[in-house]
Design a protein around this motif. Structure first.
Motif, PDB file in Angstrom:
ATOM      1  N   TYR A   1       0.828  -1.203   0.000  1.00  0.00           N
ATOM      2  CA  TYR A   1       0.000   0.000   0.000  1.00  0.00           C
ATOM      3  C   TYR A   1       0.870   1.264   0.000  1.00  0.00           C
ATOM      4  N   LEU A   2       1.875   1.279   0.869  1.00  0.00           N
ATOM      5  CA  LEU A   2       2.744   2.447   0.991  1.00  0.00           C
ATOM      6  C   LEU A   2       3.528   2.715  -0.291  1.00  0.00           C
ATOM      7  N   MET A   3       3.951   1.648  -0.964  1.00  0.00           N
ATOM      8  CA  MET A   3       4.742   1.815  -2.174  1.00  0.00           C
ATOM      9  C   MET A   3       3.930   2.413  -3.328  1.00  0.00           C
ATOM     10  N   THR A   4       2.624   2.247  -3.291  1.00  0.00           N
ATOM     11  CA  THR A   4       1.796   2.682  -4.428  1.00  0.00           C
ATOM     12  C   THR A   4       0.858   3.845  -4.100  1.00  0.00           C
ATOM     13  N   MET A   5       0.797   4.263  -2.842  1.00  0.00           N
ATOM     14  CA  MET A   5      -0.242   5.213  -2.446  1.00  0.00           C
ATOM     15  C   MET A   5      -0.082   6.607  -3.055  1.00  0.00           C
ATOM     16  N   ALA A   6       1.110   6.952  -3.499  1.00  0.00           N
ATOM     17  CA  ALA A   6       1.316   8.296  -4.051  1.00  0.00           C
ATOM     18  C   ALA A   6       1.610   8.273  -5.548  1.00  0.00           C
ATOM     19  N   GLU A   7       1.288   7.173  -6.223  1.00  0.00           N
ATOM     20  CA  GLU A   7       1.549   7.102  -7.662  1.00  0.00           C
ATOM     21  C   GLU A   7       0.768   8.161  -8.437  1.00  0.00           C
ATOM     22  N   SER A   8      -0.430   8.480  -7.967  1.00  0.00           N
ATOM     23  CA  SER A   8      -1.229   9.512  -8.649  1.00  0.00           C
ATOM     24  C   SER A   8      -0.587  10.889  -8.521  1.00  0.00           C
ATOM     25  N   LYS A   9       0.350  11.017  -7.585  1.00  0.00           N
ATOM     26  CA  LYS A   9       1.098  12.276  -7.392  1.00  0.00           C
ATOM     27  C   LYS A   9       2.473  12.216  -8.047  1.00  0.00           C
ATOM     28  N   GLY A  10       2.703  11.151  -8.816  1.00  0.00           N
ATOM     29  CA  GLY A  10       3.965  11.038  -9.545  1.00  0.00           C
ATOM     30  C   GLY A  10       5.084  10.366  -8.802  1.00  0.00           C
ATOM     31  N   LEU A  11       4.775   9.711  -7.665  1.00  0.00           N
ATOM     32  CA  LEU A  11       5.803   9.091  -6.834  1.00  0.00           C
ATOM     33  C   LEU A  11       5.583   7.592  -6.748  1.00  0.00           C
ATOM     34  N   VAL A  12       6.570   6.813  -7.154  1.00  0.00           N
ATOM     35  CA  VAL A  12       6.509   5.357  -7.053  1.00  0.00           C
ATOM     36  C   VAL A  12       7.429   4.933  -5.918  1.00  0.00           C
ATOM     37  N   GLY A  13       6.842   4.464  -4.827  1.00  0.00           N
ATOM     38  CA  GLY A  13       7.636   4.081  -3.670  1.00  0.00           C
ATOM     39  C   GLY A  13       8.466   2.846  -3.931  1.00  0.00           C
ATOM     40  N   VAL A  14       9.706   2.870  -3.440  1.00  0.00           N
ATOM     41  CA  VAL A  14      10.568   1.684  -3.545  1.00  0.00           C
ATOM     42  C   VAL A  14      11.169   1.304  -2.201  1.00  0.00           C
ATOM     43  N   GLY A  15      10.980   2.134  -1.195  1.00  0.00           N
ATOM     44  CA  GLY A  15      11.536   1.791   0.108  1.00  0.00           C
ATOM     45  C   GLY A  15      10.941   2.618   1.223  1.00  0.00           C
TER      46      GLY A  15
END
Length: 336
Positions: A131-145
């Motif tokens: 959830y944390l890795m993908t929660m900001a994808e709509s804002k242009g951020l792809v979590g990796v850690g």
């Protein structure tokens, strides 16, 4: 003839060497600029480790170049660059991302976790981590850690903070989240939003009276020259959120995109171990330089907890999105 033969061989060897050097220099098709405002800490080392991993996993097609110490700009500028795709990666504590998504500010809530080990177990929970890795994808951020970078420590510069009374009337630097403002108010201090580089000069000039940061900031930026005492209260953890630019990732060939994201996420366990070892090592460095690590008297620690523990509910109760996210973290944390 022998001379000409040797010259021809030498010429061929030189040409081959030139081609090899040129090929090596041009090997990487894609470069990840790893943006940082810190230096020499786990967040910095994560970029260096990822470069090592990706060079191997992509046969040299992707490289990572780290830019520590704010070389790519202040926190807001780097975040904007990642969202626009002009900077490919960013590693910094989660609350610096509130400009993109207010939920990141929840990680600055005091006593969100029992301690760093509990936090890392919670953040490693498969469902929550996904959830944390993908929660900001709509804002242009792809979590990796996402792992604990450090425990927070209070620093009073030339006038040490040793007791709760020492907080009263102080101007302390924060990252401007509601939870941080509420914490400073509960301690009797004034919150002063400020970036890292500005914080260091402001401490030296007396514009602010102190800050709350991780041990790497105090050691790697030589703040023992400003003050010698760090107060540990275990109230707030600095949770690093490491992300890649979605705009940039979307431009990669599908095979490389998957490799980059997968390999970066695999390093979360490595990051956790690195941060733990780093914390122990840098505590020793601080003491070796003449610094002190102090704690509140037992009765004052209880009073601090009494003042700060209600902050989570207070700062999220009026925002359904923040409230739901805060409760999600609490529910997951209760499993560990």
């Amino acid at each position: 003839m022998k001379f000409q033969h040797r010259s021809a061989i030498s010429g061929l060897l030189l040409a081959a060497a030139f081609v090899a050097v040129t090929t090596t220099a041009r090997a990487a098709e894609y470069t990840i600029k790893w943006g940082l405002v810190t230096r020499g800490d786990m967040q910095h080392k994560y970029g260096e480790k990822l470069n090592e991993v990706l060079q191997k996993a992509t046969n040299g097609r992707v490289e990572v170049k780290t830019f520590p110490g704010g070389q790519l700009g202040n926190p807001a500028a780097i975040l904007e660059g990642v969202q626009l795709g002009t900077i490919e990666a960013y590693a910094i504590p989660a609350d610096f991302y509130v400009g993109a998504d207010p939920r990141f500010g929840v990680f600055s809530i005091p006593f969100l976790f029992r301690d760093a080990a509990h936090a890392d177990k919670t953040l490693a929970d498969p469902e929550l981590n996904s959830y944390l890795m993908t929660m900001a994808e709509s804002k242009g951020l792809v979590g990796v850690g996402m792992r604990v970078a450090a425990e927070s420590m209070y620093f009073g510069g030339k006038n040490p903070i040793r007791t709760l009374a020492d907080f009263k009337g102080r101007k302390l630097r924060v990252n401007a989240t509601p939870a941080e403002r509420a914490r400073m108010a509960a301690l009797g201090a004034t919150a002063v939003p400020m970036g890292l580089q500005e914080m260091i000069t402001s401490l030296q000039s007396g514009v602010i009276d102190g800050t709350m940061s991780g041990i790497s900031i105090y050691t790697n930026f030589n703040l023992q020259n400003v003050g010698k005492v760090l107060l540990e209260t275990d109230d707030t953890l600095l949770v690093a959120y490491i992300c890649l630019s979605k705009v940039w990732l979307d431009k990669l060939p599908a095979d490389l995109r998957k490799i980059v994201v997968d390999e970066a996420r695999k390093l979360q366990g490595w990051a956790q171990e690195t941060a733990v070892a780093e914390g122990k090592e840098l505590r020793k460095v601080w003491k070796d330089r003449g610094g002190e690590l102090v704690r509140l008297p037992a009765a004052e620690q209880k009073e601090l907890e009494k003042r700060l523990k209600p902050i989570g509910v207070e700062v999220t109760k009026d925002n359904p999105v923040l409230k739901a996210f805060y409760e999600k973290l609490q529910t997951t944390a209760a499993k560990y």
